[in-house]
Design a protein around this motif. Structure first.
Motif, PDB file in Angstrom:
ATOM      1  N   HIS A   8       0.845  -1.190   0.000  1.00 32.44           N
ATOM      2  CA  HIS A   8       0.000   0.000   0.000  1.00 32.44           C
ATOM      3  C   HIS A   8       0.882   1.243   0.000  1.00 32.44           C
ATOM      4  O   HIS A   8       1.988   1.233   0.545  1.00 32.44           O
ATOM      5  CB  HIS A   8      -0.902   0.046   1.237  1.00 32.44           C
ATOM      6  CG  HIS A   8      -2.037  -0.925   1.211  1.00 32.44           C
ATOM      7  ND1 HIS A   8      -1.921  -2.228   1.642  1.00 32.44           N
ATOM      8  CD2 HIS A   8      -3.326  -0.779   0.797  1.00 32.44           C
ATOM      9  CE1 HIS A   8      -3.080  -2.853   1.501  1.00 32.44           C
ATOM     10  NE2 HIS A   8      -3.951  -1.997   0.999  1.00 32.44           N
ATOM     11  N   ILE A  16      -3.571   3.433  -1.662  1.00 36.30           N
ATOM     12  CA  ILE A  16      -3.614   2.721  -2.942  1.00 36.30           C
ATOM     13  C   ILE A  16      -2.877   1.392  -2.779  1.00 36.30           C
ATOM     14  O   ILE A  16      -1.709   1.365  -2.368  1.00 36.30           O
ATOM     15  CB  ILE A  16      -2.958   3.544  -4.070  1.00 36.30           C
ATOM     16  CG1 ILE A  16      -3.665   4.883  -4.245  1.00 36.30           C
ATOM     17  CG2 ILE A  16      -2.971   2.751  -5.386  1.00 36.30           C
ATOM     18  CD1 ILE A  16      -5.105   4.787  -4.690  1.00 36.30           C
ATOM     19  N   SER A  66      -7.708  -1.043  -2.736  1.00 38.10           N
ATOM     20  CA  SER A  66      -7.472   0.379  -2.509  1.00 38.10           C
ATOM     21  C   SER A  66      -8.644   0.983  -1.744  1.00 38.10           C
ATOM     22  O   SER A  66      -9.729   0.390  -1.651  1.00 38.10           O
ATOM     23  CB  SER A  66      -7.296   1.115  -3.845  1.00 38.10           C
ATOM     24  OG  SER A  66      -6.063   0.783  -4.452  1.00 38.10           O
TER      25      SER A  66
END
Length: 287
Positions: A8, A16, A66
């Motif tokens: 991430h 994201i 996400s």
């Protein structure tokens, strides 16, 4: 077999998720997924490329793992998806890369290329549309109706696209032997599509899809002016993007390589070895 990392990054205050594999100093290829899936669609392709490339496959905001803020907190547009993708690449220190685009990944990829043409070393488009000729009207009429008028009837027709059967259909339509497609695919996608509030996210993107064909003339200018290498690999039974969409790249791209397969929207599920071989050869010669 290359190790795939699942990571991430925070971009503009949002998390994201992305998959990454391959040497940090290798040429980069960015894999941009379509609807209704995520980087999960590249789970088998990534290891096939990571011996030679640094492979990065993000989940768009609102997809996969996400962040998926509600529509009241975030304006879902393809510009916004491209913004966050560009932000991720900047965060990762990536300034030159090839792109693989499929479905929604195409309008995101086109925006990245138009914003920074020198960044793109090559384009692989797998049922990633860039021409009006690519639209299959029977698949797009519900979207076009909603773009013309947003009302309960047109919205209900689009919510059918989010159903379990519609998700399954996207994977199996046009595939000569459906038994080769794992049911993990549509079960995985449907579970994420069914999260509370996600229907509103998808309706926003269906509405904003009208902005994408408006970019096509600029895309065509870019293909001609840049001479960027283009490989089109296309499932010819795709119920949304027909084979004319692949052939159309010959109108503007410089010496494009176009290959049609008996297959569907998610060609990697039924023709992974063939697509991988074409990609490796194409990128080695032309990227």
């Amino acid at each position: 077999m290359s190790v795939v990392h699942h990571r991430h990054a925070t971009v503009a205050g949002r998390e994201i998720f992305y998959r990454e594999a391959g040497p940090a100093d290798a040429p980069v290829i960015v894999l941009l997924h379509g609807f209704p899936t995520s980087s999960f669609m590249f789970r088998n392709l990534i290891p096939e490329l990571a011996d030679r490339y640094r492979v990065i496959a993000p989940d768009f905001l609102g997809f996969g793992y996400s962040d998926a803020p509600p529509v009241e907190e975030f304006d879902y547009t393809f510009d916004a998806l491209a913004d966050h993708t560009a932000g991720l690449l900047t965060h990762l220190g990536v300034s030159r890369y090839a792109i693989y685009v499929q479905d929604y990944g195409a309008p995101v990829g086109w925006r990245l290329a138009l914003r920074d043409p020198a960044a793109i070393t090559a384009i692989v488009t797998q049922n990633g549309n860039g021409y009006d000729a690519g639209f299959v009207p029977s698949g797009w009429e519900p979207v076009w109706a909603y773009q013309r008028e947003q009302n309960p009837e047109t919205a209900a027709a689009l919510r059918e696209f989010l159903s379990f059967e519609a998700t399954r259909h996207q994977y199996l339509a046009g595939v000569p032997d459906p038994s080769v497609v794992s049911p993990d695919t549509w079960h995985h996608d449907y579970a994420l599509l069914s999260r509370p509030g996600n229907d509103a996210v998808q309706l926003k993107l269906f509405l904003d899809y009208a902005s994408n064909p408006k970019l096509y003339p600029k895309l065509h200018d870019y293909l001609r002016a840049s001479g960027v290498p283009v490989l089109a690999v296309w499932g010819d039974g795709d119920p949304f993007f027909g084979p004319d969409g692949a052939r159309a790249f010959a109108e503007d791209a410089v010496d494009p390589e176009i290959h049609l397969f008996e297959g569907g929207h998610f060609l990697l599920e039924s023709a992974l070895p063939e697509v991988t071989e074409l990609m490796r050869d194409f990128l080695a010669r032309r990227s």
